[in-house]
Design an enzyme around this catalytic site. Structure first.
Site, PDB file in Angstrom:
ATOM      1  N   ASP A 244     -20.228 -27.650  42.410  1.00 31.02           N
ATOM      2  CA  ASP A 244     -20.012 -26.300  42.911  1.00 31.02           C
ATOM      3  C   ASP A 244     -18.634 -25.853  42.415  1.00 31.02           C
ATOM      4  OD1 ASP A 244     -20.205 -23.873  44.170  1.00 31.02           O
ATOM      5  OD2 ASP A 244     -20.800 -24.668  46.118  1.00 31.02           O
TER       6      ASP A 244
HETATM    7  C1  BGC Z   1     -20.999 -21.153  45.923  1.00 27.19           C
HETATM    8  C2  BGC Z   1     -22.225 -21.427  45.077  1.00 27.19           C
HETATM    9  C3  BGC Z   1     -22.221 -20.518  43.890  1.00 27.19           C
HETATM   10  C4  BGC Z   1     -20.933 -20.713  43.120  1.00 27.19           C
HETATM   11  C5  BGC Z   1     -20.856 -19.884  41.864  1.00 27.19           C
HETATM   12  C6  BGC Z   1     -19.721 -21.153  45.109  1.00 27.19           C
HETATM   13  O1  BGC Z   1     -18.652 -20.706  45.862  1.00 27.19           O
HETATM   14  O2  BGC Z   1     -20.928 -22.106  46.945  1.00 27.19           O
HETATM   15  O3  BGC Z   1     -23.389 -21.273  45.826  1.00 27.19           O
HETATM   16  O4  BGC Z   1     -23.349 -20.783  43.096  1.00 27.19           O
HETATM   17  O5  BGC Z   1     -19.860 -20.357  43.961  1.00 27.19           O
HETATM   18  O6  BGC Z   1     -20.750 -18.552  42.129  1.00 27.19           O
END
Ligand code: BGC
Length: 704
Positions: A244
């Site tokens: 993530d």
């Molecule tokens: C979120 C993810 C997301 C990623 C990219 C993160 O903060 O938890 O779900 O895909 O950002 O935007």
């Protein structure tokens, strides 16, 4: 072979090994992280997701393409894409075919905007309705989560977009997501928090996004037990795991634990990983294994023939896709209550629409999943368009309950729109975390694990876990005030998951939960009120009567213990009557469950058949649910488990047979003593019905 734009003639499944052999260590390590995220973010005026992010892969010298990521789950989080109802709403459709078609539509829009990796498949289990990102997942049940997530991922991948299933694993609290250590036994992990991920992986999902939180003491992004022992060794996953964003991994050893790509920038991979390999701390084989996976997935999606010859920008927000968003909004609204058949109301001469949210197209939170559609229909606009503006008036909002009551007094129908917005729930970006340029400038010496704090405003609305499971006090007051002057009142709830309604529901005749219904939400609401279509959504979670009925939840916790119990299983075990059962949802007709038969085949498959009859006068879709109760003699088991569901259209007077098959493996439990699955011999109760409520079940038993 003919290649269309965006495909790579250089890389094919057959050339992966040769390509790998031709790469230098620097090139391989460069493939193991995203790149350019902060620069792009800054160039886009701090709009998260405005441009595709390079999220691993890629080597210009050898013509290796890169992953270009875009978020989901309620549409493509770029450009003016189609905004579908949020995932939780789509969970309420219980319609896997629709979800697959939504995946296909999203994939076309992903490709048309230069991306090939989609973060749309969010299947974290809703353990508690306070979870701020509840709207991004499908609900509380593992079987349902797995089926819906698998459908979306299959749909996405039909257009050669790699789907990423997230957040692996046990990510069900938002505010504390970067620090919380979620503790659970192996049994709980296997039976409650992982089965849906396995289902999506088995359906061919090509990539996995690890979660921010820790699981049993180790961050998920560097959790060897999760990423290697279970995902690769046991489940045979051959795809790619990426982290993530920003705080998804804390050490280069994440690579050895099974993380292939750090996103969105090389903070702990990149140079640090290179050094760890050259000084012998990490084996070169770890790098080759990760790069082989990356190349394989890239080869698969880029060398495959596309179903469309071209992905022009005209696919983004095209009519067919916005109509799909409309269909999803129609199918997802859950009619919780409809006393004295207040609805449908085909030709009211005076409709009053009220509440602060009535004039807002409330389509979801402001975090990474935000979609910016070209238009979005508010409840008021939709109702005006359906019944004629001359018959519809806005009656005021929470600031003037007396005025709203005055308007409502003589109306044929008052529609009161209440619920939450992005301020009340959603993805949470704490004040001391900056996802913008200051972090980019600090890359290299930024030690995020030490709690780096870079003060600057984030462009995101706050969101986060809910502070309360009830409506705002002013909304409750407005409901009571209006209900005191009319019994022709429909309360529409907009929220990402369960809202406690005990303090007002007895005062109102009709309640419809529409979640955050997407860009066509207002139009769908009006069509449902008018009876152009019967409501058919079902709750993908349990609505309790009191906060105390849910498991313990602490949005600021450093550590939390998860056990086997939540949702319908917990309330049933505790013999607590919920307000509304998982699976509950009314229609404009009535469906009778006539017969259920069941047998076990030689191969150990359970075959169940149920006959249902539409005994009312409207055509409806019934969500037939199959629950199985194991003997529960060897270990504590849930009183019943959802093991199948089928949404089927039933015309008035029609008798429809619905068939389910349940593999024996799906009935096993995890025995911590032997660290393996076990099948319990004994009497199984097989139940079918319209919800998880045992009182509505038609049952039969079988000795297995
Ligand atoms: C979120 C993810 C997301 C990623 C990219 C993160 O903060 O938890 O779900 O895909 O950002 O935007």
């Amino acid at each position: 072979m003919d290649y269309t734009e965006g495909q790579s003639p250089e890389l094919s499944p057959a050339s992966v090994e040769a390509t790998l052999a031709a790469m230098t260590l620097e090139e391989k390590i460069a493939m193991m992280s995203g790149r350019g995220f902060f620069e792009t973010f800054r160039a886009d005026g701090n709009v998260w997701g405005a441009s595709p992010y390079r999220a691993g892969g890629g080597c210009e010298r050898l013509g290796i393409p890169a992953f270009y990521f875009t978020d989901g789950p309620r549409g493509v989080a770029r450009g003016e894409s189609t905004c579908f109802p949020v995932t939780m709403a789509r969970g309420a459709t219980f319609d896997v075919h629709l979800e697959r078609r939504i995946g296909e539509a999203m994939a076309m829009e992903v490709r048309a905007q230069g991306c090939n990796l989609s973060g749309a498949v969010c299947i974290n289990l809703l353990r508690h309705p306070g979870w701020g990102r509840a709207q991004e997942t499908y609900g509380e049940d593992m079987h349902h989560l797995g089926e819906m997530g698998a459908a979306l991922s299959v749909g996405l991948q039909r257009h050669n977009v790699a789907a990423t299933v997230k957040h692996f694993a046990a990510n069900s609290i938002e505010n504390a997501r970067f620090k919380i250590d979620v503790q659970m036994s192996e049994r709980v992990l296997r039976e409650v928090y992982l089965p849906h991920f396995k289902r999506v992986i088995d359906a061919g999902c090509l990539t996995v996004m690890s979660a921010y939180n820790k699981l049993n003491g180790e961050y998920c992004g560097q959790n060897r037990h999760l990423l290697t022992d279970i995902l690769r060794h046991e489940w045979g996953f051959e795809g790619v795991v990426h982290s993530d964003w920003v705080m998804g991994v804390y050490h280069p050893y994440g690579a050895a634990a099974g993380l292939d790509i750090e996103n969105p920038e090389p903070i702990h991979f990149g140079q640090k990983l290179f050094d760890a390999v050259t000084n012998g701390q990490i084996a070169p084989d770890v790098i080759d294994t990760a790069c082989r996976r990356i190349l394989r997935v890239l080869a698969q999606i880029t060398a495959a023939r596309d179903p469309l010859t071209d992905y022009p920008s005209t696919l983004v927000g095209r009519k067919a896709n916005t109509e799909l968003a409309y269909e999803a909004a129609l199918k997802s609204a859950v009619l919780l209550k409809n006393d004295a058949a207040l609805l449908p109301m085909n030709a009211p001469s005076r409709v009053v629409v009220a509440g602060r949210l009535a004039r807002v197209a409330n389509i979801g939170d402001g975090g990474s999943s935000r979609v910016r559609p070209p238009y979005a229909v508010s409840p008021l606009e939709g109702i005006e368009a359906r019944f004629g503006a001359e018959r519809v008036s806005f009656g005021g909002d929470e600031s003037c309950p007396d005025a709203v009551a005055e308007h409502a007094k003589d109306a044929d129908l008052t529609v009161l729109v209440v619920g939450y917005t992005a301020d009340d729930e959603g993805e949470y970006i704490p004040g001391d975390i900056n996802l913008g340029q200051e972090v980019a400038e600090a890359i290299g010496d930024l030690d995020v694990s030490a709690g780096a704090s870079v003060a600057a405003e984030t462009p995101m609305p706050r969101g986060g876990d809910r502070l309360s499971l009830r409506l705002l006090p002013e909304q409750v007051e407005l409901i009571h005030r209006v209900a005191s002057v009319t019994d022709r009142l429909l309360v529409v709830i907009q929220a990402g998951s369960a809202v406690l309604v005990r303090e007002w529901i007895d005062a109102v005749p009709a309640v419809l939960q529409t979640f955050y219904p997407g860009m066509e939400g207002g139009r769908a609401l009006a069509a449902l009120i008018a009876g152009d279509s019967s409501p058919s959504g079902r709750l993908p979670f349990t609505v309790a009567r009191s906060e105390a009925d849910y498991p313990f939840f602490d949005r600021d916790a450093d550590t939390i213990e998860y056990d086997l119990w939540h949702g319908y299983a917990k309330l049933c075990r505790d013999q607590i009557q919920p307000e509304f059962y998982f699976g509950h949802g009314l229609t404009y007709s009535s469906v009778a469950y006539r017969t259920v038969t069941c047998r076990s085949t030689n191969g150990g498959v359970l075959e169940v058949e149920v006959a249902i009859e539409n005994t009312g006068s409207a055509a409806v879709a019934e969500v037939v649910q199959l629950y199985v109760s194991p003997p529960g003699k060897c270990a504590p088991r849930w009183p019943h488990y959802l093991k199948g569901f089928e949404r089927c259209e039933v015309a008035p007077g029609d008798l429809v047979f619905v068939r389910f098959t349940v593999p024996r493996d799906a009935l096993m439990y995890w025995d911590d003593a032997v660290a393996d699955w076990r099948f319990e011999t004994g009497e199984y109760v097989v139940a079918v019905g319209p919800s998880a409520n045992p009182e509505q079940h038609l049952t039969t038993t079988l000795f297995l």
